[in-house]
Design a protein around this motif. Structure first.
Motif, PDB file in Angstrom:
ATOM      1  N   LEU A 168      -5.368  -7.184  -3.510  1.00 43.64           N
ATOM      2  CA  LEU A 168      -5.176  -5.711  -3.667  1.00 43.64           C
ATOM      3  C   LEU A 168      -5.734  -5.112  -2.462  1.00 43.64           C
ATOM      4  CD1 LEU A 168      -4.742  -5.098  -7.450  1.00 43.64           C
ATOM      5  CD2 LEU A 168      -2.924  -5.093  -5.700  1.00 43.64           C
ATOM      6  N   ALA A 169      -7.365  -5.581  -2.349  1.00 43.28           N
ATOM      7  CA  ALA A 169      -8.095  -4.612  -1.393  1.00 43.28           C
ATOM      8  C   ALA A 169      -7.699  -4.941   0.003  1.00 43.28           C
ATOM      9  CB  ALA A 169      -9.292  -5.213  -1.391  1.00 43.28           C
ATOM     10  N   TRP A 170      -7.124  -6.244   0.162  1.00 44.13           N
ATOM     11  CA  TRP A 170      -6.579  -6.818   1.603  1.00 44.13           C
ATOM     12  C   TRP A 170      -5.221  -5.800   1.847  1.00 44.13           C
ATOM     13  CZ3 TRP A 170      -1.556  -8.758   2.638  1.00 44.13           C
ATOM     14  CH2 TRP A 170      -1.554  -9.489   3.910  1.00 44.13           C
ATOM     15  N   GLN A 171      -4.292  -5.590   0.852  1.00 48.67           N
ATOM     16  CA  GLN A 171      -3.203  -4.791   1.130  1.00 48.67           C
ATOM     17  C   GLN A 171      -3.542  -3.271   1.566  1.00 48.67           C
ATOM     18  OE1 GLN A 171       0.960  -4.655  -0.723  1.00 48.67           O
ATOM     19  NE2 GLN A 171      -0.427  -3.409  -2.223  1.00 48.67           N
ATOM     20  N   ALA A 172      -4.558  -2.723   0.742  1.00 53.04           N
ATOM     21  CA  ALA A 172      -5.126  -1.144   0.777  1.00 53.04           C
ATOM     22  C   ALA A 172      -6.020  -1.074   2.183  1.00 53.04           C
ATOM     23  CB  ALA A 172      -5.775  -0.897  -0.276  1.00 53.04           C
ATOM     24  N   ASP A 173      -6.376  -2.224   2.623  1.00 50.22           N
ATOM     25  CA  ASP A 173      -7.042  -2.217   4.299  1.00 50.22           C
ATOM     26  C   ASP A 173      -6.281  -1.536   5.237  1.00 50.22           C
ATOM     27  OD1 ASP A 173      -8.949  -2.169   6.066  1.00 50.22           O
ATOM     28  OD2 ASP A 173      -9.122  -4.426   6.180  1.00 50.22           O
ATOM     29  N   ASN A 174      -6.539  -0.221   5.608  1.00 44.62           N
ATOM     30  CA  ASN A 174      -5.691   0.332   6.616  1.00 44.62           C
ATOM     31  C   ASN A 174      -6.537   0.432   8.063  1.00 44.62           C
ATOM     32  OD1 ASN A 174      -7.260   2.319   6.021  1.00 44.62           O
ATOM     33  ND2 ASN A 174      -5.838   3.857   5.181  1.00 44.62           N
ATOM     34  N   SER A 175      -7.708  -0.343   8.112  1.00 42.09           N
ATOM     35  CA  SER A 175      -8.653  -0.310   9.535  1.00 42.09           C
ATOM     36  C   SER A 175      -7.892  -0.817  10.360  1.00 42.09           C
ATOM     37  CB  SER A 175     -10.024  -0.880   9.101  1.00 42.09           C
ATOM     38  OG  SER A 175      -9.947  -2.188   8.422  1.00 42.09           O
ATOM     39  N   GLY A 176      -7.249  -2.038  10.355  1.00 42.35           N
ATOM     40  CA  GLY A 176      -6.490  -2.797  11.442  1.00 42.35           C
ATOM     41  C   GLY A 176      -5.009  -2.744  11.377  1.00 42.35           C
ATOM     42  N   PHE A 177      -4.298  -4.071  11.017  1.00 44.63           N
ATOM     43  CA  PHE A 177      -2.920  -3.935  10.979  1.00 44.63           C
ATOM     44  C   PHE A 177      -2.405  -3.570   9.931  1.00 44.63           C
ATOM     45  CE2 PHE A 177      -4.782  -7.402  13.752  1.00 44.63           C
ATOM     46  CZ  PHE A 177      -4.216  -6.714  15.176  1.00 44.63           C
ATOM     47  N   GLN A 178      -1.057  -3.012   9.760  1.00 41.49           N
ATOM     48  CA  GLN A 178      -0.460  -2.911   8.275  1.00 41.49           C
ATOM     49  C   GLN A 178      -0.364  -4.261   7.673  1.00 41.49           C
ATOM     50  OE1 GLN A 178       3.502  -1.597   8.821  1.00 41.49           O
ATOM     51  NE2 GLN A 178       4.189  -1.479   6.647  1.00 41.49           N
ATOM     52  N   GLN A 179      -0.648  -4.269   6.351  1.00 46.51           N
ATOM     53  CA  GLN A 179      -0.769  -5.370   5.598  1.00 46.51           C
ATOM     54  C   GLN A 179      -0.070  -4.915   4.230  1.00 46.51           C
ATOM     55  OE1 GLN A 179      -4.552  -7.648   7.369  1.00 46.51           O
ATOM     56  NE2 GLN A 179      -4.970  -6.399   5.537  1.00 46.51           N
ATOM     57  N   SER A 180       0.583  -6.199   3.731  1.00 44.24           N
ATOM     58  CA  SER A 180       1.437  -5.802   2.437  1.00 44.24           C
ATOM     59  C   SER A 180       1.908  -7.082   1.819  1.00 44.24           C
ATOM     60  CB  SER A 180       2.576  -4.941   2.482  1.00 44.24           C
ATOM     61  OG  SER A 180       3.545  -5.373   3.516  1.00 44.24           O
ATOM     62  N   TRP A 181       2.028  -7.043   0.485  1.00 43.15           N
ATOM     63  CA  TRP A 181       2.527  -7.990  -0.300  1.00 43.15           C
ATOM     64  C   TRP A 181       4.046  -7.689  -0.653  1.00 43.15           C
ATOM     65  CZ3 TRP A 181      -0.265 -12.464  -0.718  1.00 43.15           C
ATOM     66  CH2 TRP A 181      -1.573 -12.299  -0.741  1.00 43.15           C
ATOM     67  N   LEU A 182       4.940  -8.557  -0.395  1.00 43.94           N
ATOM     68  CA  LEU A 182       6.536  -8.260  -0.436  1.00 43.94           C
ATOM     69  C   LEU A 182       6.943  -9.538  -1.397  1.00 43.94           C
ATOM     70  CD1 LEU A 182       8.848  -6.831   0.820  1.00 43.94           C
ATOM     71  CD2 LEU A 182       8.833  -8.781   2.322  1.00 43.94           C
ATOM     72  N   THR A 183       7.585  -9.015  -2.504  1.00 42.53           N
ATOM     73  CA  THR A 183       7.905 -10.147  -3.619  1.00 42.53           C
ATOM     74  C   THR A 183       9.331 -10.245  -3.433  1.00 42.53           C
ATOM     75  OG1 THR A 183       8.434  -8.569  -5.505  1.00 42.53           O
ATOM     76  CG2 THR A 183       6.171  -8.978  -5.091  1.00 42.53           C
ATOM     77  N   TYR A 184       9.982 -11.240  -4.018  1.00 47.28           N
ATOM     78  CA  TYR A 184      11.489 -11.504  -4.144  1.00 47.28           C
ATOM     79  C   TYR A 184      12.330 -10.282  -4.772  1.00 47.28           C
ATOM     80  CZ  TYR A 184      15.672 -14.337  -5.142  1.00 47.28           C
ATOM     81  OH  TYR A 184      16.823 -14.614  -5.498  1.00 47.28           O
ATOM     82  N   TRP A 185      11.760  -9.507  -5.466  1.00 51.50           N
ATOM     83  CA  TRP A 185      12.423  -8.562  -6.247  1.00 51.50           C
ATOM     84  C   TRP A 185      12.291  -7.294  -5.361  1.00 51.50           C
ATOM     85  CZ3 TRP A 185       8.968 -12.092  -8.197  1.00 51.50           C
ATOM     86  CH2 TRP A 185       9.876 -13.265  -9.090  1.00 51.50           C
ATOM     87  N   ASP A 186      11.610  -7.358  -4.331  1.00 53.97           N
ATOM     88  CA  ASP A 186      11.646  -5.974  -3.401  1.00 53.97           C
ATOM     89  C   ASP A 186      12.778  -5.766  -2.789  1.00 53.97           C
ATOM     90  OD1 ASP A 186       9.189  -5.173  -4.283  1.00 53.97           O
ATOM     91  OD2 ASP A 186       8.053  -6.583  -3.049  1.00 53.97           O
ATOM     92  N   SER A 187      13.281  -4.453  -2.707  1.00 53.56           N
ATOM     93  CA  SER A 187      14.630  -4.183  -1.995  1.00 53.56           C
ATOM     94  C   SER A 187      14.380  -4.785  -0.499  1.00 53.56           C
ATOM     95  CB  SER A 187      14.939  -2.807  -2.096  1.00 53.56           C
ATOM     96  OG  SER A 187      13.670  -1.896  -1.394  1.00 53.56           O
ATOM     97  N   ASP A 188      13.382  -4.618   0.182  1.00 59.80           N
ATOM     98  CA  ASP A 188      13.119  -5.082   1.646  1.00 59.80           C
ATOM     99  C   ASP A 188      12.546  -6.402   1.803  1.00 59.80           C
ATOM    100  OD1 ASP A 188      10.685  -4.262   0.627  1.00 59.80           O
ATOM    101  OD2 ASP A 188      10.084  -3.204   2.109  1.00 59.80           O
ATOM    102  N   TYR A 189      12.992  -7.202   0.762  1.00 54.72           N
ATOM    103  CA  TYR A 189      12.660  -8.534   0.932  1.00 54.72           C
ATOM    104  C   TYR A 189      13.642  -9.262   1.844  1.00 54.72           C
ATOM    105  CZ  TYR A 189      11.584 -13.617  -0.427  1.00 54.72           C
ATOM    106  OH  TYR A 189      11.379 -14.889  -0.404  1.00 54.72           O
ATOM    107  N   PRO A 190      13.393 -10.071   2.759  1.00 57.79           N
ATOM    108  CA  PRO A 190      14.432 -10.619   3.884  1.00 57.79           C
ATOM    109  C   PRO A 190      15.623 -11.004   3.180  1.00 57.79           C
ATOM    110  CG  PRO A 190      12.611 -11.701   4.075  1.00 57.79           C
ATOM    111  CD  PRO A 190      12.401 -10.749   3.047  1.00 57.79           C
ATOM    112  N   SER A 191      16.844 -10.606   3.332  1.00 59.43           N
ATOM    113  CA  SER A 191      18.177 -10.902   2.683  1.00 59.43           C
ATOM    114  C   SER A 191      18.614 -12.471   2.768  1.00 59.43           C
ATOM    115  CB  SER A 191      19.163 -10.162   3.248  1.00 59.43           C
ATOM    116  OG  SER A 191      19.411 -10.184   4.346  1.00 59.43           O
ATOM    117  N   LEU A 192      18.244 -12.976   4.306  1.00 60.47           N
ATOM    118  CA  LEU A 192      18.687 -14.199   4.524  1.00 60.47           C
ATOM    119  C   LEU A 192      17.742 -15.253   3.813  1.00 60.47           C
ATOM    120  CD1 LEU A 192      19.698 -14.687   8.343  1.00 60.47           C
ATOM    121  CD2 LEU A 192      21.160 -14.894   6.464  1.00 60.47           C
TER     122      LEU A 192
END
Length: 375
Positions: free
Chosen positions: A71-95
């Motif tokens: 969770l701290a890794w995702q919240a770290d905005n000091s460098g690159f955008q970082q996030s966790w993406l799950t299968y149930w999220d709307s922006d999970y890659p459709s293919l």
């Protein structure tokens, strides 16, 4: 289910590196991952089929500090955008969502939206020849300039050259890692990895801290092919891991392309075997682009329905020559010969631009070499 609200629970389960089917079983039985983790160990084990190692990974004492780190890794905005993406999220890659064993959780560093853009996988030997490396860069550069995102595995050799070529065009590039996203393997690709994170995206299905274990790399290959409408094998020996990517592409119903080489080059024998097995022989980026035209048009049409930003930006993303050509094509059919005269473009350039416009769903190819505008 709100994947965002249940992210801590999903990250706890992620430590066990579960299959999607195991998480789906928990969700079906308990209704949410919050409630699933309130169940007894025996209930979880029975429903999900977790083995002893997996059960150990999700114990509170073991998993809690790792979840806090994630969770701290995702919240770290000091460098690159970082996030966790799950299968149930709307922006999970459709293919990727369409494959049987889709990764339930992805770590993403860079542009999440890029994962839903049309992609082609470029893979090949780690011990590539100079010709193979040049081909990888050239094909990737051309295809990226047509708007395709180049997806590969950040390995030495062909993968690295493909990423470098992808960064030269508008399509950019995606790297799929076989380690946690807090590690880069091989270390020689550190600089390239930072550039990919800044301009494209890096992803991994593994928890942070995962080391470069040999078994992880064949496993991640299904993601490389699963994200892509097709896989191009640039150069590969008969025992190359690239053939695994080609096989998973076939199993996923995606196109496979291969570049032929000298019969005396052992790094070409894998490509020759793929061609014998039905892979499409290609000699230029134009060959790949032309073969993918109809497939990409369907892919982009689906994305346009589910992702409005794609539909709104189709014409804005065209090159100047493509925009001029589009102005010449009306809703009444026009022949290729007429377009040659009106556009004053070389026939090879004209055909490339027409294919690009077709892929973007702006025009349609009719019989007898005629074209018609769709919108």
């Amino acid at each position: 289910m709100s994947a965002f609200l249940e992210l801590p629970q999903l990250l706890r389960l992620h430590q066990a590196q579960p299959k999607l089917s195991q998480l789906q079983a928990l969700l079906e039985q308990f209704g949410s991952f919050v409630d699933a983790l309130k169940a007894s160990d025996s209930q979880i084990q029975q429903v999900a089929g977790f083995n002893a190692w997996q059960m150990q990974q999700i114990t509170t004492s073991f998993a809690e500090p790792l979840v806090a780190q994630a969770l701290a890794w995702q919240a770290d905005n000091s460098g690159f955008q970082q996030s966790w993406l799950t299968y149930w999220d709307s922006d999970y890659p459709s293919l990727l969502q369409q494959i049987d064993d889709a990764p339930p959780i992805l770590a993403v560093r860079g542009q999440v939206a890029l994962l839903n853009d049309p992609q082609i996988a470029l893979v090949g030997s780690r011990n590539a020849s100079k010709t193979g490396l040049a081909n990888a860069r050239d094909f990737a550069t051309f295809l990226s300039k047509q708007g395709l995102t180049i997806t590969s595995g950040l390995a030495a050799g062909i993968d690295a050259a493909a990423h470098q070529g992808g960064l030269q065009g508008s399509g950019k590039t995606i790297a799929v890692l076989g380690t946690g996203l807090d590690r880069v393997y091989p270390a020689e690709n550190q600089t390239l990895a930072r550039q990919i994170a800044a301009e494209g995206a890096m992803i991994s299905e593994y928890p942070l801290g995962t080391r470069p274990l040999a078994r992880n790399f064949p496993q991640r290959n299904r993601i490389i092919s699963g994200l892509s409408v097709g896989t191009l094998v640039v150069e590969a020996s008969l025992n190359s891991g690239s053939l695994i990517t080609a096989r998973t592409a076939n199993e996923q119903g995606r196109e496979v392309f291969a570049i032929p080489g000298s019969i005396h080059n052992p790094q070409a024998k894998g490509c020759h075997q793929l061609i014998k097995q039905g892979a499409k022989l290609v000699e230029s980026g134009e060959d790949v682009f032309a073969e993918l035209g109809a497939i990409l048009q369907l892919s982009l049409s689906f994305e346009a329905d589910s992702t409005p930003r794609l539909a709104q930006s189709q014409e804005q993303s065209l090159s100047e020559s493509a925009q001029q050509l589009l102005q010449l094509i009306e809703f009444e059919p026009i022949s290729l010969d007429e377009l040659v005269v009106l556009s004053k473009m070389p026939i090879s350039s004209l055909q490339t631009e027409l294919t690009l416009l077709e892929i973007k769903g702006l025009i349609e190819k009719l019989s007898l070499g005629r074209w018609q505008r769709l919108r």
